[in-house]
Design a protein around this motif. Structure first.
Motif, short mmCIF file in Angstrom:
data_model
loop_
_atom_site.label_atom_id
_atom_site.label_comp_id
_atom_site.label_asym_id
_atom_site.label_seq_id
_atom_site.Cartn_x
_atom_site.Cartn_y
_atom_site.Cartn_z
N ALA A 82 -2.87 10.68 -12.10
CA ALA A 82 -3.10 10.00 -10.83
C ALA A 82 -4.17 8.94 -11.01
CB ALA A 82 -3.51 11.00 -9.75
N MET A 83 -3.93 7.77 -10.44
CA MET A 83 -4.89 6.68 -10.54
C MET A 83 -5.01 6.02 -9.18
SD MET A 83 -3.66 4.77 -14.00
CE MET A 83 -1.94 4.75 -13.51
N ASP A 84 -6.21 5.60 -8.85
CA ASP A 84 -6.41 4.80 -7.65
C ASP A 84 -6.62 3.38 -8.12
OD1 ASP A 84 -7.10 3.57 -5.32
OD2 ASP A 84 -8.58 5.06 -4.71
N LEU A 85 -5.65 2.52 -7.91
CA LEU A 85 -5.72 1.15 -8.41
C LEU A 85 -6.25 0.18 -7.36
CD1 LEU A 85 -2.39 1.08 -10.41
CD2 LEU A 85 -4.68 1.59 -11.22
N GLY A 86 -6.89 0.71 -6.30
CA GLY A 86 -7.52 -0.14 -5.31
C GLY A 86 -6.65 -0.53 -4.14
N ILE A 87 -5.38 -0.63 -4.33
CA ILE A 87 -4.49 -1.03 -3.25
C ILE A 87 -3.71 0.19 -2.76
CG2 ILE A 87 -2.55 -2.49 -2.60
CD1 ILE A 87 -5.17 -4.02 -3.10
N ALA A 88 -2.98 0.80 -3.62
CA ALA A 88 -2.21 2.00 -3.29
C ALA A 88 -2.54 3.06 -4.35
CB ALA A 88 -0.72 1.71 -3.29
N GLU A 148 -3.40 0.53 5.89
CA GLU A 148 -2.84 -0.69 6.46
C GLU A 148 -2.18 -1.53 5.37
OE1 GLU A 148 -5.66 -2.83 8.82
OE2 GLU A 148 -6.09 -1.09 10.07
N VAL A 149 -1.00 -2.03 5.67
CA VAL A 149 -0.28 -2.92 4.77
C VAL A 149 0.05 -4.18 5.54
CG1 VAL A 149 1.71 -3.24 3.27
CG2 VAL A 149 0.70 -0.96 3.52
N ASP A 150 -0.43 -5.30 5.02
CA ASP A 150 -0.16 -6.58 5.68
C ASP A 150 -0.17 -7.69 4.62
OD1 ASP A 150 -2.89 -7.05 5.13
OD2 ASP A 150 -3.51 -6.53 7.15
N LEU A 151 -0.26 -8.92 5.07
CA LEU A 151 -0.21 -10.06 4.17
C LEU A 151 -1.32 -10.01 3.11
CD1 LEU A 151 1.29 -12.68 3.61
CD2 LEU A 151 -0.24 -13.83 5.21
N SER A 152 -2.44 -9.40 3.44
CA SER A 152 -3.58 -9.39 2.50
C SER A 152 -3.35 -8.49 1.29
CB SER A 152 -4.85 -8.95 3.23
OG SER A 152 -4.79 -7.57 3.57
N ASN A 153 -2.48 -7.49 1.38
CA ASN A 153 -2.32 -6.59 0.24
C ASN A 153 -0.86 -6.30 -0.13
OD1 ASN A 153 -1.68 -4.94 2.41
ND2 ASN A 153 -3.19 -3.38 1.95
N GLY A 154 0.09 -6.83 0.61
CA GLY A 154 1.50 -6.55 0.36
C GLY A 154 1.97 -6.91 -1.03
N GLU A 155 1.62 -8.08 -1.51
CA GLU A 155 2.07 -8.50 -2.85
C GLU A 155 1.48 -7.62 -3.95
OE1 GLU A 155 4.39 -10.73 -4.01
OE2 GLU A 155 4.97 -10.89 -1.91
N ALA A 156 0.23 -7.20 -3.78
CA ALA A 156 -0.40 -6.33 -4.78
C ALA A 156 0.28 -4.97 -4.81
CB ALA A 156 -1.89 -6.19 -4.49
N ILE A 157 0.66 -4.45 -3.65
CA ILE A 157 1.35 -3.16 -3.58
C ILE A 157 2.74 -3.30 -4.21
CG2 ILE A 157 2.29 -1.39 -2.05
CD1 ILE A 157 -0.06 -2.11 -0.13
N ASP A 190 3.14 -4.26 8.68
CA ASP A 190 3.88 -5.38 9.24
C ASP A 190 5.04 -5.73 8.32
OD1 ASP A 190 2.79 -6.85 7.14
OD2 ASP A 190 1.53 -8.12 8.40
N SER A 191 5.58 -6.91 8.46
CA SER A 191 6.73 -7.30 7.65
C SER A 191 6.42 -7.33 6.16
CB SER A 191 7.26 -8.66 8.11
OG SER A 191 6.28 -9.66 7.94
N SER A 192 5.16 -7.48 5.80
CA SER A 192 4.78 -7.44 4.38
C SER A 192 5.09 -6.07 3.78
CB SER A 192 3.29 -7.74 4.20
OG SER A 192 2.99 -9.02 4.67
N GLY A 193 4.84 -5.01 4.54
CA GLY A 193 5.14 -3.67 4.07
C GLY A 193 6.63 -3.44 3.94
N LEU A 194 7.39 -3.94 4.91
CA LEU A 194 8.85 -3.84 4.83
C LEU A 194 9.38 -4.61 3.64
CD1 LEU A 194 9.78 -4.20 8.61
CD2 LEU A 194 9.62 -2.09 7.26
#
Length: 125
Positions: free
Chosen positions: A4-10, A26-35, A61-65
């Motif tokens: 198990a690792m915590d990579l800061g985003i997920a 929370e998942v939005d424009l600020s972290n969606g691409e990293a996830i 939001d739509s970034s998570g989808l």
């Protein structure tokens, strides 16, 4: 037991049977691409199955989808089964239902159910 690792985003857990990516609150424009990069990284590293766990996600939001949809596309390309764990109630569940997510990806009520489902042979279409 898995790694198990915590990579800061997920939060990422890798075992011999699957990779589990637990979304942050929370998942939005600020972290969606990293996830998304984390999910695709698990798939490209050879994870035999992928679980996207949104149990603790309270806003998406739509970034998570987009993360879910694009992860499913990559998993399908690789012939890797993927399950999404959604909270039973709340905004994340409502957004997913309105977007018709259940028509595009396999939905499980919890990680244990998703892990069990990964033991069923995956149909290669």
């Amino acid at each position: 037991m898995g790694l198990a690792m915590d990579l800061g985003i997920a939060r990422v857990e890798s075992t011999e049977t699957c990779g589990v990516l637990a979304f942050p609150a929370e998942v939005d424009l600020s972290n969606g691409e990293a996830i998304l990069a984390q999910a695709v990284g698990l798939l490209d590293a050879g994870a035999p199955g992928l679980i996207l766990d949104l149990t603790d996600c309270t806003f998406c939001d739509s970034s998570g989808l987009n993360v879910i949809t694009r992860s499913q596309m990559r998993a399908s390309e690789l012939g890797v089964p993927m399950w999404v764990v959604l909270p039973q109630r709340g905004i994340v569940r409502r957004v997913s239902d309105v977007a018709g997510l259940q028509r595009r990806v396999a939905i499980a009520p919890d990680v244990a159910t998703a892990r069990e489902a990964l033991t069923v042979p995956y149909p290669l279409n």
